[in-house]
Design an enzyme around this catalytic site. Structure first.
Site, PDB file in Angstrom:
ATOM      1  N   LYS A 203       0.873  -1.181   0.000  1.00 38.98           N
ATOM      2  CA  LYS A 203       0.000   0.000   0.000  1.00 38.98           C
ATOM      3  C   LYS A 203       0.906   1.226   0.000  1.00 38.98           C
ATOM      4  O   LYS A 203       1.511   1.579   1.008  1.00 38.98           O
ATOM      5  CB  LYS A 203      -0.914   0.026   1.237  1.00 38.98           C
ATOM      6  CG  LYS A 203      -1.978   1.095   1.108  1.00 38.98           C
ATOM      7  CD  LYS A 203      -2.379   1.754   2.400  1.00 38.98           C
ATOM      8  CE  LYS A 203      -1.517   2.868   2.861  1.00 38.98           C
ATOM      9  NZ  LYS A 203      -1.468   4.105   2.029  1.00 38.98           N
ATOM     10  N   GLU A 278      10.322   1.256  10.670  1.00 45.31           N
ATOM     11  CA  GLU A 278      11.331   2.285  10.406  1.00 45.31           C
ATOM     12  C   GLU A 278      10.647   3.613  10.651  1.00 45.31           C
ATOM     13  O   GLU A 278       9.762   3.996   9.888  1.00 45.31           O
ATOM     14  CB  GLU A 278      11.748   2.151   8.929  1.00 45.31           C
ATOM     15  CG  GLU A 278      13.141   2.587   8.674  1.00 45.31           C
ATOM     16  CD  GLU A 278      14.088   1.892   9.600  1.00 45.31           C
ATOM     17  OE1 GLU A 278      14.577   2.564  10.508  1.00 45.31           O
ATOM     18  OE2 GLU A 278      14.308   0.683   9.421  1.00 45.31           O
ATOM     19  N   CYS A 312      13.978  10.751   6.843  1.00 48.58           N
ATOM     20  CA  CYS A 312      14.072  10.318   8.245  1.00 48.58           C
ATOM     21  C   CYS A 312      15.476  10.596   8.752  1.00 48.58           C
ATOM     22  O   CYS A 312      15.685  10.789   9.941  1.00 48.58           O
ATOM     23  CB  CYS A 312      13.829   8.817   8.378  1.00 48.58           C
ATOM     24  SG  CYS A 312      12.534   8.192   7.361  1.00 48.58           S
ATOM     25  N   GLU A 413      10.841  15.604  15.823  1.00 42.28           N
ATOM     26  CA  GLU A 413      11.059  15.505  14.380  1.00 42.28           C
ATOM     27  C   GLU A 413      10.201  16.543  13.663  1.00 42.28           C
ATOM     28  O   GLU A 413       9.001  16.644  13.925  1.00 42.28           O
ATOM     29  CB  GLU A 413      10.700  14.107  13.884  1.00 42.28           C
ATOM     30  CG  GLU A 413      11.036  13.929  12.418  1.00 42.28           C
ATOM     31  CD  GLU A 413      10.804  12.503  11.917  1.00 42.28           C
ATOM     32  OE1 GLU A 413       9.726  11.949  12.184  1.00 42.28           O
ATOM     33  OE2 GLU A 413      11.715  11.961  11.266  1.00 42.28           O
TER      34      GLU A 413
HETATM   35  C1  UN1 Z   1      15.129   8.346   4.648  1.00 43.57           C
HETATM   36  O1  UN1 Z   1      15.922   9.002   5.304  1.00 43.57           O
HETATM   37  O2  UN1 Z   1      13.926   8.530   4.779  1.00 43.57           O
HETATM   38  O3  UN1 Z   1      20.337   7.371   3.571  1.00 43.57           O
HETATM   39  C2  UN1 Z   1      15.633   7.345   3.669  1.00 43.57           C
HETATM   40  C3  UN1 Z   1      19.712   8.099   2.802  1.00 43.57           C
HETATM   41  C4  UN1 Z   1      18.907   7.451   1.702  1.00 43.57           C
HETATM   42  C5  UN1 Z   1      17.651   6.853   2.242  1.00 43.57           C
HETATM   43  C6  UN1 Z   1      16.960   7.784   3.187  1.00 43.57           C
HETATM   44  N1  UN1 Z   1      19.697   6.456   1.063  1.00 43.57           N
HETATM   45  O4  UN1 Z   1      19.737   9.292   2.915  1.00 43.57           O
END
Ligand code: UN1
Length: 523
Positions: A203, A278, A312, A413
């Site tokens: 999804k 995650e 993230c 965040e």
């Molecule tokens: C994310 O931070 O949401 O390490 C993913 C990174 C990317 C993936 C990020 N390869 O910045």
């Protein structure tokens, strides 16, 4: 033919190459996109749809997508359950051969896939090429894993007995994926699940279904059999529970907020499902007094404003040594002011829009909170307006100085282009500040001193750590994930992800011809 010979069903060896086009759209009459269930594009039984608009220009409708319901989810899971019976028996190297072709097809389509991703998600074209590339890397990597999937053999404690371990698939894996990496993150979940012999229901985020549809189309065109991959579009609130609670779903992998992740985890726990989470991050860059300041500024700008801060792993906090903080701050403010913000399809643009009005509002809300809490707004802080800016969700790259550990912008965040700079007096203090967060995804240190670097590598409690590099930029063959409220102990990518999508089976083969009793006969 002996009993160990596997006969492939004809549809499982359908490896012919069809011509692939990326999903197309036309602004004047946007294309209707459908769910993908059992190898076919089908409409939702709800009869409802929603528009997918460009966050850089909300006049542009990229497509009409299905607003699916629980019946669609059930149909997708049924198809995946049925397909699993055969897919799990396809030799892993053969599954890998299909994934190699999928990866090659994605490579062929990298440019149109990336352009469409910029249009639906907003991040600049260089970055969407990176996102597509990350999905390609993951697919090639997992294709190769088809010839590894290593278990172990180990001696038995008894004579004439052989011990080994093998990975076994679990069944249907379901994914709830985010909008910030619309192709890379789905591929982190899908490719390892497939190589292990599982089937998939995905999804996508409501804001970025097109990139997942492109990924699914590439899988289909390269002969992934019907039912092995399925996609259902719609909102998480409508589809989350039907996906997670379906008894045939054995693995749930979720990327998103800690708040939602906690609910996903609780829902999985009662049925003992594998659950990989995650979640949030509040990533710090430490700048020591011996750092190469130009490099540290380059790193902070890329980490904080790349993807409009919507990673993230984005750098949202700086712990800067008191002896260099003034210089570092003035350098970064000067550079942040010059960043070109606009439509990411323009190659010269350095930062795109926020994904949505809601996200923009959240970020502007945090900017207000920062001001009220006493942080000093050094640049940015406003929505960009006028001309083309009025059609999208643009805001200025924002830097706060004089941030302290009690402030909310230090702890929470934000998921936007907002960087807070705080002062530290020593490495010990910087490490304590780095760890002063409920999250534990990524962190970095800029220093020329090897002792500083190794101390921080050991003592900053995160899942990812960089030395003289920003907090973003993970590669697919290293584990990705975080500690504390960022994750639940699992990792994506690398071979670590295989533990999410398989379970160990320990096998003992006794060829002694007599009953041997472990722990009893061999004393
Ligand atoms: C994310 O931070 O949401 O390490 C993913 C990174 C990317 C993936 C990020 N390869 O910045």
């Amino acid at each position: 033919m002996n009993e160990f010979t596997i006969t492939l069903a004809p549809e499982l060896v359908r490896l012919k190459r069809k011509k692939t086009e990326p999903m197309e759209y036309n602004m004047s009459s946007p294309k209707l996109y459908k769910n993908f269930i059992n190898g076919e594009w089908v409409e939702s039984s709800s009869g409802n749809t929603s528009e997918n608009r460009n966050p850089a220009n909300t006049d542009e409708v990229l497509g009409i997508f299905q607003k699916s319901n629980a019946d669609d989810v059930a149909a997708a899971i049924d198809a995946a359950t049925e397909a699993y019976k055969k897919w799990r028996l396809v030799p892993a190297p053969k599954r890998g051969e299909i994934l190699y072709k999928v990866a090659q097809r994605m490579l062929d389509q990298k440019e149109p896939f990336s352009q469409q991703m910029t249009q639906e998600m907003g991040k600049v074209i260089k970055e969407t090429r990176g996102d597509t590339q990350e999905a390609i890397d993951m697919t090639f990597y997992m294709a190769g894993e088809g010839r590894r999937l290593f278990g172990m053999t180990t001696p038995s404690e008894m004579e004439n007995k052989f011990n080994m371990t093998v990975r076994q698939p679990l069944g249907v894996c379901s994914f709830i994926t985010p909008w910030n990496f619309p192709m890379a993150i789905p591929s982190w979940k899908m490719m390892p699940a497939l190589i292990c012999g599982n089937t998939v229901v995905i999804k996508p985020a409501t804001d970025t279904p097109l990139s997942v549809a492109n990924l699914i189309q590439a899988c289909h065109d390269e002969g992934i059999p019907p039912g092995v991959v399925n996609m259902v579009t719609g909102s998480g609130s409508a589809l989350g529970a039907p996906i997670i609670k379906n008894p045939n779903v054995r693995v749930v992998s979720f990327t998103g907020s800690t708040e939602v992740g906690r609910k996903v985890s609780e829902a999985c726990a009662t049925d003992f499902k594998h659950c990989c989470l995650e979640m949030g991050g509040k990533n710090v860059q430490i700048v020591m007094d011996d750092a190469k300041l130009e490099l540290a500024v380059d790193g902070a700008l890329w980490g904080a404003f790349g993807t409009t801060g919507q990673r993230c792993t984005a750098t949202s906090r700086i712990a800067c040594h008191k002896d260099v903080v003034e210089k570092f701050t003035s350098m970064i403010v000067e550079r942040a002011r010059k960043l070109k913000v606009g439509n990411g399809l323009d190659e010269s643009v350095e930062m795109g829009p926020a994904i949505s009005q809601a996200q923009l509002d959240t970020v502007l809300g945090y900017i207000d909170i920062g001001k009220k809490d006493g942080a000093k707004l050094l640049t940015g802080g406003e929505r960009l307006t006028g001309g083309d800016y009025d059609k999208g969700f643009f805001l200025q790259p924002t830097v706060f100085g004089e941030v302290t550990q009690s402030m909310r912008i230090w702890k929470e965040e934000i998921f936007g282009p907002v960087l807070g700079i705080a002062v530290c007096g020593s490495l010990d203090e910087a490490i304590a500040m780095a760890n002063d967060t409920p999250y534990g995804l990524s962190a970095s240190i800029f220093t020329q001193d090897v002792n500083n670097a190794y101390t921080a590598m050991r003592d900053v409690y995160t899942g990812i750590f960089y030395v003289n590099a920003p907090t973003i930029g993970a590669e697919t063959h290293l584990p990705f994930g975080g500690t504390k409220e960022t994750g639940n102990g699992h990792r994506e990518a690398a071979t670590a992800c295989l533990d999410v999508f398989s379970e160990w089976k320990s096998i003992y083969v006794d060829f002694s011809g007599s009953l041997q009793r472990a722990q009893i006969d061999n004393q």
